[in-house]
Design a protein around this motif. Structure first.
Motif, PDB file in Angstrom:
ATOM      1  N   ILE A  35       0.826  -1.216   0.000  1.00 29.11           N
ATOM      2  CA  ILE A  35       0.000   0.000   0.000  1.00 29.11           C
ATOM      3  C   ILE A  35       0.865   1.272   0.000  1.00 29.11           C
ATOM      4  CG2 ILE A  35      -0.285   0.113   2.526  1.00 29.11           C
ATOM      5  CD1 ILE A  35      -2.988   0.984  -0.099  1.00 29.11           C
ATOM      6  N   ARG A  62       0.375   5.296  -1.536  1.00 30.32           N
ATOM      7  CA  ARG A  62       0.579   6.486  -0.704  1.00 30.32           C
ATOM      8  C   ARG A  62       1.703   7.357  -1.262  1.00 30.32           C
ATOM      9  NH1 ARG A  62      -0.043   2.930   4.815  1.00 30.32           N
ATOM     10  NH2 ARG A  62      -2.318   2.932   4.869  1.00 30.32           N
ATOM     11  N   ALA A  73       0.382   9.290  -4.087  1.00 31.14           N
ATOM     12  CA  ALA A  73      -0.423  10.402  -3.569  1.00 31.14           C
ATOM     13  C   ALA A  73       0.463  11.541  -3.067  1.00 31.14           C
ATOM     14  CB  ALA A  73      -1.337   9.911  -2.454  1.00 31.14           C
ATOM     15  N   ARG A 108       6.303  10.666   1.155  1.00 31.90           N
ATOM     16  CA  ARG A 108       5.080  11.367   0.758  1.00 31.90           C
ATOM     17  C   ARG A 108       5.215  12.876   0.801  1.00 31.90           C
ATOM     18  NH1 ARG A 108       1.131   9.488   5.145  1.00 31.90           N
ATOM     19  NH2 ARG A 108       2.815  10.418   6.356  1.00 31.90           N
ATOM     20  N   ARG A 109       6.367  13.375   1.264  1.00 32.03           N
ATOM     21  CA  ARG A 109       6.489  14.832   1.395  1.00 32.03           C
ATOM     22  C   ARG A 109       7.882  15.299   0.966  1.00 32.03           C
ATOM     23  NH1 ARG A 109       8.822  15.111   6.646  1.00 32.03           N
ATOM     24  NH2 ARG A 109       8.525  13.162   7.756  1.00 32.03           N
ATOM     25  N   ARG A 136      -1.301  20.195  -2.313  1.00 28.78           N
ATOM     26  CA  ARG A 136      -1.735  18.797  -2.312  1.00 28.78           C
ATOM     27  C   ARG A 136      -1.550  18.230  -3.706  1.00 28.78           C
ATOM     28  NH1 ARG A 136      -6.895  20.255  -0.402  1.00 28.78           N
ATOM     29  NH2 ARG A 136      -7.328  20.220  -2.617  1.00 28.78           N
ATOM     30  N   VAL A 137      -1.253  16.960  -3.785  1.00 26.38           N
ATOM     31  CA  VAL A 137      -1.201  16.326  -5.102  1.00 26.38           C
ATOM     32  C   VAL A 137      -2.633  16.075  -5.566  1.00 26.38           C
ATOM     33  CG1 VAL A 137      -0.554  14.237  -6.359  1.00 26.38           C
ATOM     34  CG2 VAL A 137       1.038  15.255  -4.729  1.00 26.38           C
ATOM     35  N   PHE A 185      -2.822   8.095  -9.673  1.00 28.09           N
ATOM     36  CA  PHE A 185      -3.479   8.652  -8.487  1.00 28.09           C
ATOM     37  C   PHE A 185      -4.288   9.866  -8.927  1.00 28.09           C
ATOM     38  CE2 PHE A 185      -3.728  11.992  -5.283  1.00 28.09           C
ATOM     39  CZ  PHE A 185      -4.426  11.320  -4.290  1.00 28.09           C
ATOM     40  N   ARG A 241      -7.028  12.543  -6.885  1.00 27.58           N
ATOM     41  CA  ARG A 241      -7.666  12.805  -5.584  1.00 27.58           C
ATOM     42  C   ARG A 241      -9.186  12.672  -5.649  1.00 27.58           C
ATOM     43  NH1 ARG A 241      -7.134  14.523  -0.343  1.00 27.58           N
ATOM     44  NH2 ARG A 241      -8.646  16.107   0.260  1.00 27.58           N
TER      45      ARG A 241
END
Lengths: 467, 464
Positions: free
Chosen positions: A118, A122, A125, A336-337, A398-399, A410, A412
Motif C-alpha cells: 500500500i 501512498r 499520492a 510522501r512529502r 496537495r497532489v 493517483f 484525488r
C-alpha cells in the motif's frame, strides 16, 4: 474450516479492490491544460499545456488541441512538475537485508518486489513516480538494487525500468558494524566490527573480483583451458570494475565516504552515489572532483552518533561545489512529502527554486541513469507528471493527479469515490455472519496487526523522524 | 612488572563484578564525553540579551485577533508591552525594522522529549527517557532535561519557543515539564516545572502501557478480542487502584496532621507525587490512539474525576462526544505517521485535525518527536492546513490552541499585551518550509540565530 475459507476469500476481495488502478486507460493521449508548468530544466511556464501521447511528452505549449479521445485534465490555477524520483527507498520489498555475510552482492531486491504494498499508492499520492529500491545497510557490500516506476495495479513485471542501468548497495558505518544492536547471546560477532574492518572487507571483495576477472580474461584469451566457475558474488563486482554497475553507498561520516572513493580510485571505478552522505559537505571538493553524486536527507539529523554532524546546509554546500545532489526519503512515510524537503533547500543557503526542484526530479534521474526518459518536462521524455493544487513547495499544496507515462495512477477526486466504495464494502462484510463478534455467532475475529508492512531496514528505523 | 600484572589480575578476579561495573560506567562516560565535547563552547553567549525592543512597520499576525498589516510591537521587561498600528516607540528602545517581515507568536510543541535524549539510537549514555519500573509518578522531567542539548537551539531558530518535555515508558512514566527554549539551567527554562502526569493508558490492541497484548505479532499467539478487552480492563483496574492508594495515603497523612496521636504514615514519594493529579488539580496526559482506547480514557477521566489530555489521538475525532463531555483536549502527534491499517485512506491522519475541528474537539498539533525533529512543527500544522483545516486554524494549532491546552492561554500563544514576549519575526508565513526566521525573542531576550548547524556550516562552507 469453511468459514475460514469464506473469511479469507472476502479478505482477498477487499484487498484486491485496493489494488485496482485509479484509471486504466492504457496508452491513450492526455492533455493537461492551462497549468503553471515547472519543467525542472527550462524554468516555469505560465498557462501552458502538456500533451502526452503513447506515454511520451510530445508537445508543450499554449492552446494545444486535444487529439480525439484524449483525457483532458484542466489544471487552471494548478502547478505541474515532473514526477518525483526517490533515490533511496525500501518500499515494496518483502525483505531488505541479507546480513548473514559481509558481502551479499549475489542478492537482488528484484526478487522481493511486492506490487500490492500500500505504500506504493501512498507514495503516488505524494507525487512520487519512480524509486531506487535498495538492499539494506546491514553489510559492507549488500545486494543489487531495482529502479522502478510505481505502476500501481500493474503486474510486478511492469515495475522495473527496463533500461535503467543495474546498481548495487554498499554500506559503511554504524549499521555495518552492528554496534547499535545488542549482541545476541550465543551468536558470534560478525566481521567487520570497526570502520577499519569495513573498508578492508570492501578491499578484499574487490581484490577477489579483480582476480576472478583475470581468470576469465585469461580463459577468454585462450591462456587457460579450464573455464572458471561462475561466481554470483563476484560477478556484480566485476561489472562495477568495468563501469557497468552503479555503486550506491550508504554512509554518514565524511572520512569513511572519502575512504571509499579512494578505494574506487585505486581500482579504477567511480562511485555513482554516496547515500545519506550527511557529512558530505565536509568533503564537497573531493566529491565534486570525482563526479560522484550525493543522495541526502534535507535535514534529518541526530538520530545516531554518525548523524550528529548533519546540517541542513549540506545540499547547499554540495550544490555550490557543483555536486549532483538528490533528496531521498529512505522511509515510506517521508516519501510522501519530498516536495517539502526540496523546499527546505531554498531556506537553508538559498539554492534557487529550479535547482531545488531538480534535487527530487532530474538529479536523482541522473544518479540512476534514467534521465534520458524521466526527471524533467521536455518533449520526448516519459509523461511522468504531477498536478499540484498549489506551488509544490508550499505546505498547503496537495497532489491532485499523478501520471506515469500518461496513465493516471493517483487522482484525488477518484480516490474520494474509492474510499466511499470501500466503506460500503466494509459495511457489507461486517454484517456477514462470519464476521460477527464471538458472542453473537461466528468464530473469534483475529485482532488486526498493525499493517502488513514491508520489512524495514532495521538499522534505519529512526530515519523517518517520527517515533 | 610481571608481578604487578599478576597482582592486578588477582585483584580483578576478586572484584570481577565491581570492575565490570566500572568498565560499563567508563564506557558510558566516554560515550557521553564524545557528545558533550562536540558541544563545548557552543553555549557561550547563547542566551541572548534583554532590553526594550520595538519591531516597527511589520505585518503583525496576532493569532488571537485580526492581523495588523503595518504595526509595531514593543517588548519590555520580558513581556509584550504594546501592539498596534499607531503605537509609539518608547524612548531608548532598540528599533527593529520590520518592513517586509511578519511577526508571529513563538510556536509551542505540546508533546516532545526535548533535552531528555540527545542521540536515541546506539548512544544509551545520552538517553534519559525511561525509568525502570511501571509506576514512576515521582520522576520529574525537569530534573533530567539537559539545557545545553544541541536540539534546543536547532529547534528554536525555526520559530519554536516553548515545548512540553515528557518522560516515557511504563504505565505511569512521570511528570512532564513545560520549558522555554532558552536558559542555562532547567529552572531558567522552566515555564511550569511539573505540568502533568504522563500515563500510557492500557490499550486493547497492544502497545502503549501494560495489559494490551493484542498478540499475533512477533510470533506470539493470537488471542481472542474479548480476552484482549478483559486484559485491558484489568490493567485499568490496576491503574485505578494506584489512584485509590494515593488517595488513602493522602487521607492518612491528613488525618495524622490533625491528630498526632495517630500512627505516623511512612512517606511514599511515588504516591505523594500523585497528589495534584488524583482530584484534577493538574492534568494527566494519557497516550491513546484508537477510538476504543480514547473512549476508555474518557470513561476513566469521568469516573475518577481527573483532568485529562489525550496525547497521540489518531482517532480522537471519532470519540468527539466522549471527549467533549469530559472536557478532554487532544495533543495530536500523527501528521508524520503512516495510516495504521492498509485500507485507511492515504490522508487519514492528515485529515484528523480538521475532523476534530469540525466535531468540536479542542486540539493542538504536535510533532511528538524526541528532540531533533521538533523544529518541523510548523510543517505538521501546514500539512493539516492542506487537508481540510483552515490556514488560520493551522497556525492556531501550534500557537494559541497549544497554549490553551497547556493552561498558558493567558501567557503565550498570541501577540497580545501582557503576554510573555516569545516572538518570531520571519520573511513570510512561518508554516511554510521556505520561510526564513529573521529575529527571535524568548522571554523578551533577543537571541542569536545560531545553532550546532550554523556553526558546522560556518566551519565548512568555504572549504576548497
Amino acid at each position: 474450516m469453511k468459514k475460514i475459507t469464506v473469511y479469507f476469500a472476502l479478505l482477498f476481495l477487499l484487498l484486491s479492490s485496493l489494488r485496482l488502478p485509479v484509471a486504466a486507460q492504457s496508452k491513450n493521449s492526455v492533455l493537461i491544460k492551462n497549468a503553471t508548468v515547472m519543467t525542472a530544466v527550462k524554468g516555469t511556464l505560465e498557462s501552458t499545456d502538456i500533451l502526452v501521447e503513447n506515454g511520451k511528452i510530445t508537445k508543450i505549449g499554449k492552446g494545444l488541441a486535444a487529439p480525439a479521445g484524449a483525457n483532458v485534465i484542466d489544471a487552471t490555477g494548478k502547478y505541474v512538475t515532473p514526477g518525483i524520483i526517490d533515490c533511496h527507498s525500501h518500499s515494496m520489498l518483502d525483505a531488505i537485508n541479507e546480513g548473514a555475510f559481509s558481502v551479499t552482492s549475489m542478492t537482488r531486491t528484484r526478487d522481493m518486489l511486492n506490487p500490492t504494498d500500500i505504500t506504493i499508492y501512498r507514495a503516488l499520492a505524494g507525487g512520487v513516480t519512480s524509486a531506487n529500491l535498495l538492499h539494506g545497510s546491514a553489510n559492507s557490500i549488500g545486494g543489487q538494487n531495482t529502479t522502478v516506476k510505481f505502476k500501481w495495479g500493474h503486474p510486478v513485471e511492469d515495475y522495473p525500468i527496463a533500461d535503467a542501468p543495474p546498481g548495487i548497495k554498499f554500506a559503511m558505518g554504524e549499521n555495518v558494524r552492528q554496534t547499535t544492536q545488542a549482541p545476541q547471546p550465543g551468536r558470534p560477532l560478525r566481521y567487520p566490527r570497526t570502520r577499519q574492518g569495513t573498508i578492508q572487507t570492501m578491499r578484499d571483495a574487490f581484490v577477489r573480483a579483480r582476480d576472478y576477472k583475470q581468470s576469465w580474461d585469461d580463459f577468454k584469451a585462450g591462456k587457460t583451458k579450464v573455464q572458471p566457475r561462475t561466481d554470483l558474488e563476484l560477478q556484480p563486482l566485476v561489472e562495477v570494475l568495468e563501469g557497468k554497475r552503479l555503486v550506491h553507498c550508504h554512509g554518514y561520516r565524511s572520512d569513511e565516504h572519502l575512504n571509499l572513493m579512494l578505494l574506487a580510485d585505486e581500482f579504477g571505478f567511480k562511485i555513482a552515489t554516496l547515500q545519506h552522505g550527511l557529512e558530505a559537505y565536509k568533503i564537497a571538493p573531493e566529491i565534486a572532483k570525482r563526479g560522484t553524486g550525493v543522495s541526502i536527507f534535507t535535514d534529518s539529523w541526530g538520530y545516531k552518533l554518525e548523524a550528529y554532524d548533519a546540517i541542513p546546509y549540506n545540499a547547499y554546500i554540495l550544490w555550490k561545489n557543483g555536486v549532483n545532489v538528490s533528496i531521498n526519503s529512505d522511509s515510506d512515510e517521508r516519501m510522501r512529502r519530498l516536495n517539502l524537503d526540496a523546499a527546505k533547500v531554498e531556506k537553508y543557503g538559498g539554492v534557487p527554486e529550479q535547482d531545488a526542484l531538480q534535487m527530487i526530479t532530474l538529479n536523482p534521474a541522473k544518479q540512476l541513469g534514467i534521465d534520458k526518459r524521466t526527471g524533467s518536462i521536455e518533449i520526448g521524455k516519459d509523461g511522468d507528471l504531477v498536478v499540484w493544487s498549489d506551488h509544490p513547495f508550499s505546505v498547503f499544496s496537495r497532489v491532485e493527479t499523478t501520471l506515469i507515462e500518461g496513465e493516471v495512477y493517483f487522482d484525488r477526486k477518484k480516490d474520494g469515490q474509492l474510499r466511499l466504495d470501500m466503506a460500503k464494502e466494509r459495511e457489507t462484510l461486517e454484517k456477514l455472519d462470519v464476521n460477527k463478534a464471538p458472542a453473537t455467532g461466528g468464530g473469534p475475529p483475529r485482532i488486526p496487526a498493525t499493517t502488513r508492512q514491508a520489512e524495514r531496514d532495521d538499522a534505519e528505523y529512526g530515519d523517518g523522524g517520527h517515533r | 612488572m610481571k608481578a604487578k600484572v599478576k597482582s592486578q589480575r588477582a585483584k580483578l578476579k576478586m572484584q570481577n563484578a565491581k570492575c565490570f561495573l566500572y568498565l560499563c560506567l567508563s564506557v558510558l562516560i566516554c560515550g557521553s564525553i564524545s557528545v558533550h565535547a562536540q558541544n563545548d563552547g557552543a553555549e557561550q553567549n547563547k542566551t541572548g540579551r534583554a532590553g526594550t525592543f520595538a519591531i516597527v512597520g511589520a505585518r503583525i499576525v496576532t493569532v488571537s485577533g485580526a492581523t495588523i498589516e503595518n504595526g509595531t510591537v514593543v517588548i519590555k521587561d520580558g513581556k509584550i508591552a504594546a501592539v498596534g498600528a499607531g503605537v509609539a516607540v518608547p524612548a531608548g528602545a532598540e528599533k527593529i525594522d520590520g518592513k517586509g517581515l511578519s511577526v508571529f507568536p513563538g510556536m509551542i510543541d505540546a508533546s516532545t522529549n526535548m533535552g531528555l535524549a540527545e542521540i536515541t539510537l546506539g548512544l544509551a549514555a545520552s538517553v534519559d527517557l525511561t525509568e525502570v519500573g511501571d509506576m514512576n509518578a515521582d520522576a520529574r522531567a525537569i530534573k533530567g532535561i539537559h539545557p545545553h542539548s544541541a536540539h534546543v537551539n536547532v529547534t528554536r531558530v525555526n520559530g519554536i519557543t516553548t515545548v512540553l518535555s515528557a518522560p516515557t515508558g511504563g504505565t505511569i512514566s512521570g511528570q512532564a515539564a513545560i520549558i522555554n527554549l532558552n536558559g542555562s539551567t532547567p529552572d531558567e527554562m522552566a515555564v511550569i516545572k511539573d505540568f502533568g502526569l504522563v500515563i500510557n493508558f492500557p490499550s486493547v490492541a497492544g502497545g502503549g502501557g501494560r495489559g494490551g497484548g493484542g498478540g499475533g505479532r512477533f510470533g506470539g499467539p493470537a488471542i481472542d478480542f474479548n480476552q484482549a478487552v478483559q486484559r485491558r480492563d484489568q490493567a485499568v483496574e490496576d491503574l485505578k487502584k494506584i489512584f485509590r492508594n494515593a488517595e488513602a495515603y493522602l487521607r492518612a497523612k491528613a488525618a495524622y496532621a490533625r491528630d498526632k496521636a495517630l500512627p505516623y504514615p511512612a512517606t511514599d514519594q511515588k504516591l505523594e507525587a500523585m497528589a495534584p493529579y488524583i482530584h484534577g488539580e493538574k492534568p494527566i496526559i494519557f497516550s491513546a490512539e484508537r477510538e476504543r482506547d480514547i473512549r476508555a480514557v474518557a470513561k476513566f477521566v469521568g469516573e475518577m474525576k481527573v483532568k485529562g489530555i489525550i496525547d497521540g489521538g489518531q482517532e480522537a475525532w471519532k470519540a468527539a462526544d466522549d471527549l467533549k463531555k469530559n472536557n478532554i483536549p487532544v495533543v495530536y502527534t500523527h501528521i508524520y505517521s503512516l495510516p495504521v491499517r492498509e485500507d485507511d485512506a492515504y490522508d487519514y491522519l492528515f485529515e484528523a485535525p480538521s475532523k476534530m475541528q469540525a466535531a468540536g474537539v479542542k486540539f493542538c498539533i504536535s510533532t511528538g518527536n524526541t528532540g531533533s525533529e521538533v523544529r518541523d512543527l510548523p510543517y505538521h500544522a501546514g500539512i493539516a492546513g492542506a487537508f481540510g483545516l483552515s490556514k488560520d486554524d493551522a497556525l492556531k494549532s501550534v500557537t494559541l490552541y497549544a497554549a490553551e491546552i497547556l493552561g498558558l492561554g493567558d501567557k503565550m500563544g498570541s501577540i497580545d499585551v501582557g503576554k510573555i514576549a516569545n516572538i518570531v519575526v520571519a520573511d513570510g508565513n512561518i508554516l511554510e518550509s521556505r520561510t526564513k526566521i529573521k529575529y527571535l525573542f524568548i522571554n523578551g531576550r533577543l537571541l542569536p540565530l545560531t545553532s550546532r548547524h550554523t556553526e558546522l556550516f560556518d566551519s565548512f562552507k568555504d572549504r576548497k
